[in-house]
Design an enzyme around this catalytic site. Structure first.
Site, PDB file in Angstrom:
ATOM      1  N   GLY A 227       0.777  -2.055   7.434  1.00  0.00           N
ATOM      2  CA  GLY A 227       0.371  -1.790   8.813  1.00  0.00           C
ATOM      3  C   GLY A 227      -0.063  -0.347   9.001  1.00  0.00           C
ATOM      4  O   GLY A 227      -0.413   0.333   8.037  1.00  0.00           O
TER       5      GLY A 227
ATOM      6  N   ALA B  86      -7.837   8.851   3.024  1.00  0.00           N
ATOM      7  CA  ALA B  86      -7.272   8.183   4.212  1.00  0.00           C
ATOM      8  C   ALA B  86      -5.895   7.625   3.858  1.00  0.00           C
ATOM      9  O   ALA B  86      -5.717   7.005   2.809  1.00  0.00           O
ATOM     10  CB  ALA B  86      -8.206   7.074   4.671  1.00  0.00           C
TER      11      ALA B  86
ATOM     12  N   HIS C 255      -7.948   0.733   5.172  1.00  0.00           N
ATOM     13  CA  HIS C 255      -7.530  -0.685   5.154  1.00  0.00           C
ATOM     14  C   HIS C 255      -8.681  -1.587   5.612  1.00  0.00           C
ATOM     15  O   HIS C 255      -8.907  -2.656   5.044  1.00  0.00           O
ATOM     16  CB  HIS C 255      -6.359  -0.920   6.120  1.00  0.00           C
ATOM     17  CG  HIS C 255      -5.095  -0.218   5.759  1.00  0.00           C
ATOM     18  ND1 HIS C 255      -4.578   0.818   6.503  1.00  0.00           N
ATOM     19  CD2 HIS C 255      -4.227  -0.406   4.739  1.00  0.00           C
ATOM     20  CE1 HIS C 255      -3.438   1.229   5.961  1.00  0.00           C
ATOM     21  NE2 HIS C 255      -3.205   0.511   4.895  1.00  0.00           N
TER      22      HIS C 255
END
Ligand code: PAF
Length: 285
Positions: free
Chosen positions: A35, A188, A41
Protein backbone atom coordinates in the site's frame (compact mmCIF):
# COMPACT_ATOMS: atom_id res chain seq x y z
CA UNK A 1 -18.82 9.61 -5.81
CA UNK A 2 -15.05 9.13 -6.37
CA UNK A 3 -14.22 6.02 -8.39
CA UNK A 4 -12.42 3.31 -6.44
CA UNK A 5 -11.28 -0.22 -7.29
CA UNK A 6 -13.34 -2.90 -5.45
CA UNK A 7 -11.65 -4.91 -2.70
CA UNK A 8 -11.96 -8.45 -1.37
CA UNK A 9 -10.57 -9.41 2.03
CA UNK A 10 -10.54 -13.20 2.09
CA UNK A 11 -8.62 -15.82 0.15
CA UNK A 12 -11.98 -17.48 -0.62
CA UNK A 13 -13.36 -14.35 -2.32
CA UNK A 14 -10.08 -13.72 -4.17
CA UNK A 15 -10.04 -17.27 -5.52
CA UNK A 16 -13.72 -17.08 -6.54
CA UNK A 17 -13.03 -13.98 -8.68
CA UNK A 18 -9.78 -15.29 -10.18
CA UNK A 19 -11.43 -18.67 -11.00
CA UNK A 20 -14.35 -16.88 -12.68
CA UNK A 21 -11.91 -14.91 -14.87
CA UNK A 22 -9.97 -18.05 -15.72
CA UNK A 23 -13.18 -19.90 -16.68
CA UNK A 24 -13.77 -17.07 -19.18
CA UNK A 25 -10.31 -17.74 -20.64
CA UNK A 26 -8.81 -14.52 -19.20
CA UNK A 27 -5.23 -14.26 -17.90
CA UNK A 28 -4.53 -12.72 -14.51
CA UNK A 29 -1.64 -10.62 -13.17
CA UNK A 30 -0.75 -9.87 -9.54
CA UNK A 31 0.97 -6.73 -8.22
CA UNK A 32 1.94 -7.38 -4.57
CA UNK A 33 2.28 -4.17 -2.52
CA UNK A 34 2.20 -2.94 1.04
CA UNK A 35 0.00 0.00 0.00
CA UNK A 36 0.88 3.72 0.34
CA UNK A 37 0.91 3.59 -3.43
CA UNK A 38 3.02 6.02 -5.46
CA UNK A 39 3.69 6.36 -9.17
CA UNK A 40 6.24 3.53 -9.01
CA UNK A 41 3.48 1.09 -7.98
CA UNK A 42 1.07 2.52 -10.57
CA UNK A 43 3.70 1.95 -13.28
CA UNK A 44 3.85 -1.74 -12.24
CA UNK A 45 0.07 -1.99 -12.76
CA UNK A 46 0.38 -0.45 -16.25
CA UNK A 47 3.33 -2.69 -17.17
CA UNK A 48 1.63 -5.95 -16.15
CA UNK A 49 -1.66 -4.90 -17.78
CA UNK A 50 0.13 -5.07 -21.14
CA UNK A 51 0.63 -8.80 -20.58
CA UNK A 52 -2.60 -9.96 -18.91
CA UNK A 53 -6.37 -9.42 -19.16
CA UNK A 54 -7.12 -8.76 -15.47
CA UNK A 55 -4.96 -7.20 -12.73
CA UNK A 56 -5.16 -7.85 -8.98
CA UNK A 57 -3.25 -5.52 -6.61
CA UNK A 58 -2.64 -6.89 -3.13
CA UNK A 59 -2.28 -4.48 -0.21
CA UNK A 60 -0.88 -6.02 2.96
CA UNK A 61 1.63 -4.52 5.38
CA UNK A 62 3.43 -7.76 6.15
CA UNK A 63 4.55 -7.89 9.82
CA UNK A 64 6.98 -10.78 9.32
CA UNK A 65 9.34 -8.78 7.07
CA UNK A 66 9.86 -5.99 9.63
CA UNK A 67 12.56 -6.42 12.28
CA UNK A 68 12.39 -5.28 15.87
CA UNK A 69 12.54 -1.46 16.10
CA UNK A 70 11.62 -1.05 12.40
CA UNK A 71 8.66 0.96 11.14
CA UNK A 72 5.85 -1.67 11.05
CA UNK A 73 3.52 0.39 13.28
CA UNK A 74 4.34 3.69 11.58
CA UNK A 75 4.12 2.31 8.02
CA UNK A 76 1.48 4.39 6.18
CA UNK A 77 -1.86 2.61 5.79
CA UNK A 78 -3.90 4.48 3.16
CA UNK A 79 -6.16 1.86 1.58
CA UNK A 80 -8.98 4.24 0.65
CA UNK A 81 -6.63 6.64 -1.20
CA UNK A 82 -4.80 3.69 -2.75
CA UNK A 83 -8.02 2.29 -4.24
CA UNK A 84 -8.90 5.74 -5.63
CA UNK A 85 -5.43 6.02 -7.24
CA UNK A 86 -5.83 2.53 -8.69
CA UNK A 87 -9.09 3.59 -10.36
CA UNK A 88 -6.88 5.65 -12.74
CA UNK A 89 -5.00 2.47 -13.77
CA UNK A 90 -6.06 -0.82 -15.42
CA UNK A 91 -6.34 -2.54 -11.95
CA UNK A 92 -9.52 -4.63 -11.61
CA UNK A 93 -9.41 -5.84 -8.00
CA UNK A 94 -7.69 -5.14 -4.69
CA UNK A 95 -6.93 -8.01 -2.31
CA UNK A 96 -6.58 -6.51 1.17
CA UNK A 97 -6.54 -9.27 3.80
CA UNK A 98 -6.08 -8.53 7.49
CA UNK A 99 -3.30 -10.10 9.58
CA UNK A 100 -5.49 -12.97 10.83
CA UNK A 101 -6.52 -13.92 7.28
CA UNK A 102 -2.90 -13.98 6.10
CA UNK A 103 -1.39 -15.71 9.15
CA UNK A 104 -4.06 -17.97 10.62
CA UNK A 105 -3.82 -19.28 14.19
CA UNK A 106 -1.04 -21.85 14.41
CA UNK A 107 0.85 -20.57 11.33
CA UNK A 108 4.28 -22.26 11.59
CA UNK A 109 5.85 -22.34 8.11
CA UNK A 110 8.56 -20.11 6.66
CA UNK A 111 10.17 -19.96 3.21
CA UNK A 112 13.94 -19.40 3.44
CA UNK A 113 16.27 -18.78 0.50
CA UNK A 114 19.88 -19.65 1.31
CA UNK A 115 22.97 -17.82 0.02
CA UNK A 116 21.41 -14.93 -1.87
CA UNK A 117 19.92 -13.57 1.36
CA UNK A 118 23.15 -13.65 3.42
CA UNK A 119 24.48 -10.34 2.11
CA UNK A 120 23.38 -6.73 1.42
CA UNK A 121 19.77 -6.30 2.68
CA UNK A 122 19.89 -9.77 4.24
CA UNK A 123 22.92 -8.79 6.35
CA UNK A 124 21.46 -5.39 7.31
CA UNK A 125 17.97 -6.75 8.10
CA UNK A 126 18.22 -10.30 9.50
CA UNK A 127 15.02 -12.29 8.88
CA UNK A 128 13.65 -9.72 6.40
CA UNK A 129 13.82 -11.98 3.35
CA UNK A 130 12.22 -14.92 5.21
CA UNK A 131 9.23 -12.65 5.80
CA UNK A 132 9.16 -11.48 2.18
CA UNK A 133 9.60 -15.00 0.73
CA UNK A 134 6.89 -16.42 2.99
CA UNK A 135 4.28 -13.75 2.28
CA UNK A 136 4.99 -13.66 -1.47
CA UNK A 137 4.74 -17.48 -1.66
CA UNK A 138 1.38 -17.23 0.11
CA UNK A 139 0.13 -14.40 -2.15
CA UNK A 140 1.13 -16.35 -5.28
CA UNK A 141 -0.62 -19.50 -4.04
CA UNK A 142 -3.68 -17.58 -2.85
CA UNK A 143 -4.15 -15.77 -6.16
CA UNK A 144 -2.56 -18.25 -8.62
CA UNK A 145 -1.85 -15.50 -11.19
CA UNK A 146 -0.28 -16.16 -14.60
CA UNK A 147 2.19 -13.30 -14.07
CA UNK A 148 3.37 -11.31 -11.02
CA UNK A 149 5.45 -8.12 -11.09
CA UNK A 150 7.96 -6.66 -8.60
CA UNK A 151 9.84 -3.37 -8.90
CA UNK A 152 13.58 -3.32 -9.63
CA UNK A 153 14.01 -0.74 -6.88
CA UNK A 154 14.14 -3.68 -4.47
CA UNK A 155 16.65 -5.41 -6.73
CA UNK A 156 17.74 -8.10 -4.26
CA UNK A 157 14.11 -8.84 -3.35
CA UNK A 158 13.37 -9.47 -7.04
CA UNK A 159 16.35 -11.87 -7.27
CA UNK A 160 15.22 -13.72 -4.12
CA UNK A 161 11.66 -14.05 -5.48
CA UNK A 162 12.90 -15.37 -8.84
CA UNK A 163 15.04 -17.93 -6.93
CA UNK A 164 12.28 -19.44 -4.76
CA UNK A 165 9.67 -19.35 -7.52
CA UNK A 166 12.06 -21.45 -9.66
CA UNK A 167 13.12 -23.69 -6.74
CA UNK A 168 9.55 -24.39 -5.59
CA UNK A 169 8.13 -24.79 -9.15
CA UNK A 170 5.49 -22.14 -8.52
CA UNK A 171 3.69 -21.84 -11.88
CA UNK A 172 3.94 -18.09 -12.39
CA UNK A 173 5.99 -15.79 -14.62
CA UNK A 174 7.91 -13.18 -12.61
CA UNK A 175 8.33 -9.78 -14.29
CA UNK A 176 10.70 -7.03 -13.14
CA UNK A 177 9.31 -3.47 -13.24
CA UNK A 178 11.56 -0.54 -14.10
CA UNK A 179 12.80 1.58 -11.18
CA UNK A 180 10.77 4.81 -11.20
CA UNK A 181 12.41 8.06 -10.07
CA UNK A 182 11.15 11.44 -8.85
CA UNK A 183 12.03 14.57 -10.84
CA UNK A 184 15.40 14.96 -9.08
CA UNK A 185 16.19 11.27 -9.62
CA UNK A 186 15.36 9.99 -6.11
CA UNK A 187 14.01 6.42 -6.38
CA UNK A 188 10.23 6.46 -5.71
CA UNK A 189 9.43 4.82 -2.36
CA UNK A 190 6.57 4.89 0.14
CA UNK A 191 9.16 5.73 2.82
CA UNK A 192 10.13 9.02 1.06
CA UNK A 193 7.02 10.43 2.78
CA UNK A 194 8.91 10.22 6.11
CA UNK A 195 11.54 12.77 4.95
CA UNK A 196 11.38 16.41 6.08
CA UNK A 197 12.21 19.21 3.60
CA UNK A 198 15.93 19.29 4.41
CA UNK A 199 16.28 15.50 4.37
CA UNK A 200 14.37 15.32 1.09
CA UNK A 201 16.84 17.76 -0.51
CA UNK A 202 19.80 15.65 0.65
CA UNK A 203 18.05 12.44 -0.50
CA UNK A 204 18.01 13.83 -4.06
CA UNK A 205 21.84 13.63 -4.10
CA UNK A 206 21.85 9.84 -3.61
CA UNK A 207 21.26 9.02 -7.29
CA UNK A 208 23.69 11.74 -8.44
CA UNK A 209 26.48 10.14 -6.41
CA UNK A 210 25.63 6.69 -7.79
CA UNK A 211 25.68 8.08 -11.36
CA UNK A 212 29.16 9.45 -10.59
CA UNK A 213 30.21 6.00 -9.35
CA UNK A 214 28.96 4.41 -12.58
CA UNK A 215 30.96 7.01 -14.58
CA UNK A 216 34.10 6.40 -12.45
CA UNK A 217 33.81 2.65 -13.08
CA UNK A 218 33.35 3.25 -16.83
CA UNK A 219 36.54 5.36 -16.72
CA UNK A 220 38.40 2.36 -15.24
CA UNK A 221 38.30 3.04 -11.46
CA UNK A 222 39.08 0.17 -9.10
CA UNK A 223 35.69 -1.12 -7.94
CA UNK A 224 36.45 -1.07 -4.18
CA UNK A 225 37.86 2.48 -4.48
CA UNK A 226 34.73 3.56 -6.37
CA UNK A 227 32.52 2.12 -3.58
CA UNK A 228 34.60 3.90 -0.90
CA UNK A 229 34.54 7.21 -2.78
CA UNK A 230 30.74 7.05 -3.15
CA UNK A 231 30.32 6.15 0.54
CA UNK A 232 32.44 9.13 1.61
CA UNK A 233 30.53 11.48 -0.74
CA UNK A 234 27.20 10.32 0.76
CA UNK A 235 28.46 11.02 4.29
CA UNK A 236 29.86 14.39 3.18
CA UNK A 237 26.51 15.57 1.73
CA UNK A 238 24.70 14.74 4.98
CA UNK A 239 23.63 11.09 5.02
CA UNK A 240 23.79 9.81 8.60
CA UNK A 241 25.19 6.37 7.72
CA UNK A 242 25.79 4.15 4.71
CA UNK A 243 24.82 0.49 5.14
CA UNK A 244 26.52 -0.50 1.89
CA UNK A 245 27.57 0.58 -1.57
CA UNK A 246 28.38 -2.69 -3.38
CA UNK A 247 29.22 -3.43 -6.99
CA UNK A 248 27.92 -6.93 -7.67
CA UNK A 249 27.20 -9.35 -10.49
CA UNK A 250 23.71 -8.41 -11.74
CA UNK A 251 22.47 -12.02 -11.47
CA UNK A 252 24.27 -13.74 -8.58
CA UNK A 253 24.64 -10.49 -6.53
CA UNK A 254 28.17 -11.69 -5.60
CA UNK A 255 30.75 -8.93 -5.12
CA UNK A 256 32.95 -8.67 -8.24
CA UNK A 257 36.46 -7.31 -8.89
CA UNK A 258 36.03 -6.34 -12.52
CA UNK A 259 33.17 -5.65 -14.90
CA UNK A 260 33.08 -8.64 -17.27
CA UNK A 261 29.35 -9.39 -17.28
CA UNK A 262 26.33 -7.17 -16.49
CA UNK A 263 26.88 -5.67 -13.06
CA UNK A 264 24.91 -3.52 -10.68
CA UNK A 265 25.67 -1.12 -7.88
CA UNK A 266 23.32 -1.67 -4.92
CA UNK A 267 23.33 0.92 -2.14
CA UNK A 268 21.55 1.81 1.07
CA UNK A 269 22.07 5.09 2.92
CA UNK A 270 20.32 6.39 6.01
CA UNK A 271 18.96 9.86 6.55
CA UNK A 272 16.86 10.87 9.56
CA UNK A 273 15.02 7.69 10.50
CA UNK A 274 14.81 6.48 6.89
CA UNK A 275 16.82 3.85 5.01
CA UNK A 276 16.91 4.74 1.31
CA UNK A 277 17.62 2.03 -1.29
CA UNK A 278 18.87 2.61 -4.81
CA UNK A 279 20.59 0.63 -7.54
CA UNK A 280 21.91 1.17 -11.06
CA UNK A 281 23.09 -0.97 -13.94
CA UNK A 282 26.79 -1.03 -14.84
CA UNK A 283 27.18 -2.37 -18.37
CA UNK A 284 30.34 -4.17 -19.51
CA UNK A 285 32.37 -2.17 -22.09
O1 PAF B 1 8.08 -4.78 -2.01
C1 PAF B 1 7.11 -4.80 -1.22
O2 PAF B 1 6.29 -3.89 -1.15
C2 PAF B 1 6.97 -6.00 -0.29
O3 PAF B 1 8.21 -6.47 0.13
C3 PAF B 1 6.11 -7.14 -0.89
C4 PAF B 1 6.77 -7.74 -2.11
C5 PAF B 1 4.73 -6.61 -1.24
C6 PAF B 1 5.95 -8.26 0.15
O4 PAF B 1 5.33 -7.82 1.31
Amino acid sequence: MTASVPAVRTVKDLRAQVSAWKRQGLTVGLVPTMGALHHGHLSLVSAIAEKVDRVVVSIFVNPTQFGEGEDFDAYPRTEEEDRIKLATTPANLVFAPNGAEMYRTGHASTVTVAGLTDRLEGASRPGHFDGVATVVTKLLLQCLPDVAIFGEKDYQQLAVIRRFVADLDIPVEIMGGKLIREEDGLAASSRNAYLNVEERATAGKFNVILHELVADVAAGADLRNAEETATQKLLDVGFKAVDYVSIVDANSLELIDKIGAPARVLAVARIGSVRLLDNMAIEPK
